[in-house]
Design an enzyme around this catalytic site. Structure first.
Site, short mmCIF file in Angstrom:
data_model
loop_
_atom_site.label_atom_id
_atom_site.label_comp_id
_atom_site.label_asym_id
_atom_site.label_seq_id
_atom_site.Cartn_x
_atom_site.Cartn_y
_atom_site.Cartn_z
N SER A 24 18.02 11.06 -36.13
CA SER A 24 19.05 11.70 -36.95
C SER A 24 18.50 11.82 -38.36
O SER A 24 18.08 10.83 -38.96
CB SER A 24 20.31 10.82 -36.97
OG SER A 24 21.02 11.03 -38.17
N HIS A 26 18.73 15.11 -33.49
CA HIS A 26 20.18 14.87 -33.52
C HIS A 26 20.67 15.30 -34.90
O HIS A 26 20.28 14.71 -35.91
CB HIS A 26 20.43 13.38 -33.28
CG HIS A 26 21.87 12.97 -33.33
ND1 HIS A 26 22.70 13.03 -32.23
CD2 HIS A 26 22.63 12.47 -34.35
CE1 HIS A 26 23.91 12.58 -32.56
NE2 HIS A 26 23.90 12.25 -33.84
N ASP A 69 23.64 15.85 -37.52
CA ASP A 69 24.98 15.35 -37.81
C ASP A 69 25.76 16.30 -38.71
O ASP A 69 25.48 16.40 -39.91
CB ASP A 69 24.88 13.98 -38.49
CG ASP A 69 24.43 12.89 -37.54
OD1 ASP A 69 25.11 12.71 -36.51
OD2 ASP A 69 23.42 12.23 -37.80
N MET A 74 29.24 17.09 -40.50
CA MET A 74 30.49 16.43 -40.93
C MET A 74 31.28 17.37 -41.82
O MET A 74 30.68 18.06 -42.66
CB MET A 74 30.17 15.16 -41.71
CG MET A 74 29.32 14.17 -40.95
SD MET A 74 29.12 12.65 -41.91
CE MET A 74 27.88 11.81 -40.91
N HIS A 131 25.79 17.01 -33.35
CA HIS A 131 26.86 16.02 -33.33
C HIS A 131 27.95 16.49 -34.29
O HIS A 131 27.83 16.34 -35.50
CB HIS A 131 26.31 14.64 -33.72
CG HIS A 131 27.35 13.56 -33.69
ND1 HIS A 131 27.13 12.31 -34.21
CD2 HIS A 131 28.61 13.54 -33.20
CE1 HIS A 131 28.23 11.57 -34.04
NE2 HIS A 131 29.14 12.30 -33.44
N MET A 147 31.04 16.16 -36.05
CA MET A 147 32.09 15.25 -36.53
C MET A 147 33.06 16.08 -37.37
O MET A 147 33.09 16.00 -38.61
CB MET A 147 31.45 14.11 -37.33
CG MET A 147 30.70 13.13 -36.42
SD MET A 147 29.60 12.05 -37.33
CE MET A 147 28.13 13.07 -37.36
N MET A 205 29.72 6.12 -29.60
CA MET A 205 29.37 5.74 -30.97
C MET A 205 29.25 4.22 -31.09
O MET A 205 30.12 3.49 -30.62
CB MET A 205 30.44 6.23 -31.97
CG MET A 205 30.48 7.74 -32.17
SD MET A 205 28.93 8.48 -32.73
CE MET A 205 28.65 7.62 -34.29
N ASP A 237 24.67 6.09 -30.63
CA ASP A 237 24.40 6.59 -31.99
C ASP A 237 24.99 5.63 -33.01
O ASP A 237 26.20 5.42 -33.04
CB ASP A 237 25.04 7.99 -32.12
CG ASP A 237 24.83 8.61 -33.48
OD1 ASP A 237 23.98 8.13 -34.24
OD2 ASP A 237 25.53 9.62 -33.77
C1 DX5 Z 1 26.84 8.48 -38.12
C2 DX5 Z 1 25.92 9.47 -37.48
C3 DX5 Z 1 24.66 8.86 -36.96
C4 DX5 Z 1 23.87 8.14 -38.01
C5 DX5 Z 1 22.75 7.34 -37.40
O1 DX5 Z 1 28.04 9.10 -38.41
O2 DX5 Z 1 26.55 10.09 -36.38
O3 DX5 Z 1 23.89 9.84 -36.29
O4 DX5 Z 1 23.35 8.99 -38.97
O5 DX5 Z 1 22.07 6.70 -38.43
P1 DX5 Z 1 21.62 5.17 -38.29
O6 DX5 Z 1 20.63 5.09 -37.18
O7 DX5 Z 1 21.05 4.88 -39.63
O8 DX5 Z 1 22.85 4.36 -37.99
ZN ZN Z 2 25.33 11.28 -35.03
#
Ligand code: DX5
Ligand code: ZN
Length: 217
Positions: free
Chosen positions: A9, A34, A36, A38, A68, A70, A139, A173
């Site tokens: 990520s 991956h 992310d 948001m 991903h 969110m 998660m 994750d």
């Molecule tokens: C959190 C994200 C993850 C996160 C993982 O909301 O979905 O993908 O960035 O990062 P680490 O491995 O640092 O927890």
């Molecule tokens: Zn994620």
């Protein structure tokens, strides 16, 4: 153990150098990326959306993009994200009243489907949809931020899924590192997202190699 794929990520990397950082991960042995997304509503943080993903796709032609999402209203970004070059669209079961419809739309857009559960959501909530998706994301931190601690207490969810579905892709994750990957792999996860442990390292290849060797018998 199942053979584990490692998907870095890039959330905690230098986002102004997204393409370079992504390429650095792929050169270090990443099996997929991956990404992310948001929206500041589903989670208390913001990152980037489909315009940025589209630009990244111009520079990173062949890697598998695991989106991903969110976000609230996950149906809203399916078409734009498919057009931007997303390969898999993972939405949260908590973010919609109609998961079946979201799944259908993702498939129509030509992407693979992932469905995600936050730590407080029982895994049973996704059971009605598992047969229709490619992957379930469990998660292992509250979504929103990288760098949090792995929640071992989520492993029974992974086990419950793996007992029922032998060939399902199960992703974990949050807080995954060489120190925690074995707990996830032993529970039955086979897609491992790792953010800070990989991107914050000066030797990401070493970290990815170590994580892969951890899960070998
Ligand atoms: C959190 C994200 C993850 C996160 C993982 O909301 O979905 O993908 O960035 O990062 P680490 O491995 O640092 O927890
Ligand atoms: Zn994620």
């Amino acid at each position: 153990h199942y053979e584990c794929k490692i998907g870095p990520s890039i959330l905690n990397s230098d986002l102004s150098a997204l393409a370079e950082e992504s390429q650095r991960m792929l050169d270090s042995g990443a099996d997929y990326l991956h990404l992310d997304v948001m929206d500041g509503h589903f989670v208390p943080n913001m990152t980037f959306g489909h315009p940025v993903v589209k630009c990244l796709r111009q520079k990173i032609k062949s890697a598998f993009f695991d989106m991903h999402m969110m976000v609230l209203n996950p149906e809203k970004w399916i078409e734009p994200m498919a057009d931007a070059g997303g390969d898999q669209y993972t939405f949260h079961v908590e973010a919609t009243d109609n998961p079946a419809d979201v799944i259908k739309k993702i498939k129509e857009a030509g992407m693979k489907v992932g469905i995600a559960v936050k730590p407080k959501t029982p895994v049973e909530d996704v059971f009605p949809y598992v047969e229709d998706v490619d992957m379930v994301l469990v998660m292992t931190v509250e979504p929103g931020f990288g760098g949090q601690s792995f929640m071992e207490s989520m492993m029974p969810k992974v086990q419950a899924l793996r007992e029922r579905y032998k060939s399902l892709d199960i992703e974990v994750d949050g807080g995954l590192s060489p120190q925690t990957i074995n707990m996830a792999a032993e529970a039955g996860a086979n897609m491992i997202v790792s953010g800070s442990a990989v991107v914050k390292s000066d030797h990401p290849k070493q970290v990815i190699d170590t994580m892969k060797s951890c899960v070998k018998e």
